[in-house]
Design a protein around this motif. Sequence first.
Motif, PDB file in Angstrom:
ATOM      1  N   VAL A 272     -25.757  -4.081 -42.458  1.00  0.00           N
ATOM      2  CA  VAL A 272     -26.017  -4.991 -41.767  1.00  0.00           C
ATOM      3  C   VAL A 272     -25.973  -6.264 -42.299  1.00  0.00           C
ATOM      4  CG1 VAL A 272     -27.493  -5.972 -39.968  1.00  0.00           C
ATOM      5  CG2 VAL A 272     -27.312  -3.624 -40.177  1.00  0.00           C
ATOM      6  N   THR A 273     -24.815  -7.155 -42.030  1.00  0.00           N
ATOM      7  CA  THR A 273     -24.503  -8.368 -42.587  1.00  0.00           C
ATOM      8  C   THR A 273     -25.916  -9.520 -42.440  1.00  0.00           C
ATOM      9  OG1 THR A 273     -22.149  -7.973 -42.379  1.00  0.00           O
ATOM     10  CG2 THR A 273     -22.837 -10.189 -42.889  1.00  0.00           C
ATOM     11  N   ALA A 274     -26.290  -9.219 -41.186  1.00  0.00           N
ATOM     12  CA  ALA A 274     -27.545 -10.331 -40.927  1.00  0.00           C
ATOM     13  C   ALA A 274     -28.343 -10.176 -42.149  1.00  0.00           C
ATOM     14  CB  ALA A 274     -27.822 -10.062 -39.542  1.00  0.00           C
ATOM     15  N   ASP A 275     -28.815  -9.332 -42.438  1.00  0.00           N
ATOM     16  CA  ASP A 275     -29.907  -8.963 -43.619  1.00  0.00           C
ATOM     17  C   ASP A 275     -29.733  -8.354 -44.649  1.00  0.00           C
ATOM     18  OD1 ASP A 275     -29.929  -6.418 -42.913  1.00  0.00           O
ATOM     19  OD2 ASP A 275     -32.001  -6.429 -41.648  1.00  0.00           O
ATOM     20  N   GLY A 276     -28.382  -8.035 -44.931  1.00  0.00           N
ATOM     21  CA  GLY A 276     -27.904  -7.582 -46.332  1.00  0.00           C
ATOM     22  C   GLY A 276     -28.641  -6.151 -46.578  1.00  0.00           C
ATOM     23  N   LEU A 277     -29.249  -5.436 -45.669  1.00  0.00           N
ATOM     24  CA  LEU A 277     -29.761  -4.133 -45.824  1.00  0.00           C
ATOM     25  C   LEU A 277     -29.055  -3.033 -45.347  1.00  0.00           C
ATOM     26  CD1 LEU A 277     -33.495  -5.135 -44.579  1.00  0.00           C
ATOM     27  CD2 LEU A 277     -32.549  -5.208 -46.997  1.00  0.00           C
ATOM     28  N   LEU A 278     -29.191  -1.853 -46.062  1.00  0.00           N
ATOM     29  CA  LEU A 278     -28.536  -0.598 -45.752  1.00  0.00           C
ATOM     30  C   LEU A 278     -29.406   0.377 -44.763  1.00  0.00           C
ATOM     31  CD1 LEU A 278     -26.006   1.133 -46.136  1.00  0.00           C
ATOM     32  CD2 LEU A 278     -27.635   2.164 -48.218  1.00  0.00           C
TER      33      LEU A 278
ATOM     34  N   GLN B   2     -29.282  16.120 -48.132  1.00  0.00           N
ATOM     35  CA  GLN B   2     -28.180  15.894 -47.238  1.00  0.00           C
ATOM     36  C   GLN B   2     -27.348  14.630 -47.784  1.00  0.00           C
ATOM     37  OE1 GLN B   2     -27.534  17.167 -44.331  1.00  0.00           O
ATOM     38  NE2 GLN B   2     -25.850  15.908 -43.791  1.00  0.00           N
ATOM     39  N   GLY B   3     -27.786  13.717 -48.729  1.00  0.00           N
ATOM     40  CA  GLY B   3     -27.109  12.565 -49.109  1.00  0.00           C
ATOM     41  C   GLY B   3     -26.678  11.728 -48.111  1.00  0.00           C
ATOM     42  N   ILE B   4     -26.143  10.516 -48.273  1.00  0.00           N
ATOM     43  CA  ILE B   4     -25.699   9.519 -47.631  1.00  0.00           C
ATOM     44  C   ILE B   4     -24.221   9.230 -47.308  1.00  0.00           C
ATOM     45  CG2 ILE B   4     -27.973   8.115 -47.807  1.00  0.00           C
ATOM     46  CD1 ILE B   4     -26.561   6.462 -49.352  1.00  0.00           C
ATOM     47  N   GLN B   5     -23.615   8.692 -46.103  1.00  0.00           N
ATOM     48  CA  GLN B   5     -22.271   8.427 -46.226  1.00  0.00           C
ATOM     49  C   GLN B   5     -22.270   7.106 -45.413  1.00  0.00           C
ATOM     50  OE1 GLN B   5     -19.543  10.637 -46.830  1.00  0.00           O
ATOM     51  NE2 GLN B   5     -18.291   8.835 -46.048  1.00  0.00           N
ATOM     52  N   ILE B   6     -21.795   6.101 -46.516  1.00  0.00           N
ATOM     53  CA  ILE B   6     -21.452   4.763 -45.805  1.00  0.00           C
ATOM     54  C   ILE B   6     -20.283   4.641 -45.204  1.00  0.00           C
ATOM     55  CG2 ILE B   6     -21.293   2.419 -46.655  1.00  0.00           C
ATOM     56  CD1 ILE B   6     -22.578   2.943 -49.325  1.00  0.00           C
ATOM     57  N   LYS B   7     -20.731   4.371 -43.805  1.00  0.00           N
ATOM     58  CA  LYS B   7     -19.537   4.354 -42.712  1.00  0.00           C
ATOM     59  C   LYS B   7     -18.906   2.937 -42.553  1.00  0.00           C
ATOM     60  CE  LYS B   7     -19.518   7.465 -40.461  1.00  0.00           C
ATOM     61  NZ  LYS B   7     -18.490   8.623 -40.679  1.00  0.00           N
ATOM     62  N   GLY B   8     -19.749   1.962 -43.081  1.00  0.00           N
ATOM     63  CA  GLY B   8     -19.094   0.574 -42.804  1.00  0.00           C
ATOM     64  C   GLY B   8     -20.138  -0.402 -42.872  1.00  0.00           C
ATOM     65  N   ARG B   9     -19.712  -1.767 -42.099  1.00  0.00           N
ATOM     66  CA  ARG B   9     -20.429  -2.632 -41.999  1.00  0.00           C
ATOM     67  C   ARG B   9     -20.534  -3.150 -40.457  1.00  0.00           C
ATOM     68  NH1 ARG B   9     -22.227  -6.892 -45.623  1.00  0.00           N
ATOM     69  NH2 ARG B   9     -21.226  -5.844 -47.428  1.00  0.00           N
ATOM     70  N   VAL B  10     -21.854  -3.691 -40.139  1.00  0.00           N
ATOM     71  CA  VAL B  10     -21.780  -4.430 -38.664  1.00  0.00           C
ATOM     72  C   VAL B  10     -22.489  -5.800 -38.902  1.00  0.00           C
ATOM     73  CG1 VAL B  10     -22.018  -2.133 -37.525  1.00  0.00           C
ATOM     74  CG2 VAL B  10     -24.150  -2.955 -38.190  1.00  0.00           C
ATOM     75  N   ALA B  11     -22.378  -6.719 -38.022  1.00  0.00           N
ATOM     76  CA  ALA B  11     -22.923  -7.819 -37.916  1.00  0.00           C
ATOM     77  C   ALA B  11     -24.573  -7.959 -37.992  1.00  0.00           C
ATOM     78  CB  ALA B  11     -22.002  -8.820 -36.988  1.00  0.00           C
ATOM     79  N   THR B  12     -24.978  -7.389 -36.894  1.00  0.00           N
ATOM     80  CA  THR B  12     -26.449  -7.359 -36.639  1.00  0.00           C
ATOM     81  C   THR B  12     -26.869  -5.956 -36.469  1.00  0.00           C
ATOM     82  OG1 THR B  12     -26.364  -7.586 -34.339  1.00  0.00           O
ATOM     83  CG2 THR B  12     -26.006  -9.703 -35.671  1.00  0.00           C
ATOM     84  N   TYR B  13     -28.361  -5.799 -36.519  1.00  0.00           N
ATOM     85  CA  TYR B  13     -28.842  -4.547 -36.506  1.00  0.00           C
ATOM     86  C   TYR B  13     -28.542  -4.138 -34.808  1.00  0.00           C
ATOM     87  CZ  TYR B  13     -32.566  -1.029 -36.272  1.00  0.00           C
ATOM     88  OH  TYR B  13     -33.292   0.186 -35.965  1.00  0.00           O
TER      89      TYR B  13
END
Length: 285
Positions: free
Chosen positions: A64-70, A37-48
């Motif tokens: 997720v900016t809070a933990d830096g994880l994708l 399927q692959g991945i599509q990076i949609k953007g960034r959010v502040a928290t989970y």
Amino acid sequence: MKGDTGPTGPAGVAGAKGDTGPAGAKGDTGAAGPMGQGIQIKGRVATYANLPTSGNVSGDSWVVTADGLLYIYGTSAFPSNGSGVPFKGDRGDKGDPGTTSWNGLADKPTTFPPATHTHATTEVTGLSTALAAKADLDGTGKVPQAQIPAVAMTDFLGAVGTQAAMLALVGQRGDWCTRTDRGTDWQLIAEPSTTLASWREKTYPASPVSSVAGRTGAVTLSSTDITDATATGRAVVKATDAAAVRTAIGAAAGSVTIVSVTEAEYAALPSATKTAAGFVAVIRP
């Protein structure tokens, strides 16, 4: 005769492991599996908790900016909080130093043609303050009276012959009229114009001449008004030509002697000459 089978004896000691046999022949390559399927990076959010809860499809990914994880959306949900994959890659090589000079900029345009654009009022320093200090305009495009300084336009309201007629005039502070009954001008110093206290009579410096020959107003003098002159003097004043003057002073035609002398020469003349009838001396410098 055969007897019953006896109990099983204890297991013997295991023998040593034998040598590994030779590798078998390589099997055939299997069929290729379906494309992932692959991945599509949609953007960034502040928290989970800010990850979208609807509209997701498999492979949608958010940082997720809070933990830096994708977090990669699976078939029905995102991984649990804290179960994302590290998104930060390896540190890259240090880039070349930047430039702060105009000549150091690459790919800059060679011309800057004007283009229509707009700016918000807040983007112009001091504009809001300057506009707030200006006068407003009403619905007719005029400055409201409350914002006009207290300066009146002066108009002449005309000439009137009575106080009542003056109080009937319609004007504002600064306007004026002439009172023919008093011979003076009156000016409005307040409003309304219907009140006498709103008017002030203009005063003028007193003239040092109060009368002429005992008369005032428009005076026309005649010879009779010169009361300190003799009858001969008044006759000379009334004379219309030289002949009339000679007649007034009793000098016949041709009997007048006129001489031009200095003061010293006149003083040296005999008294009889100076007092003779018809003698006229003209003193020259």
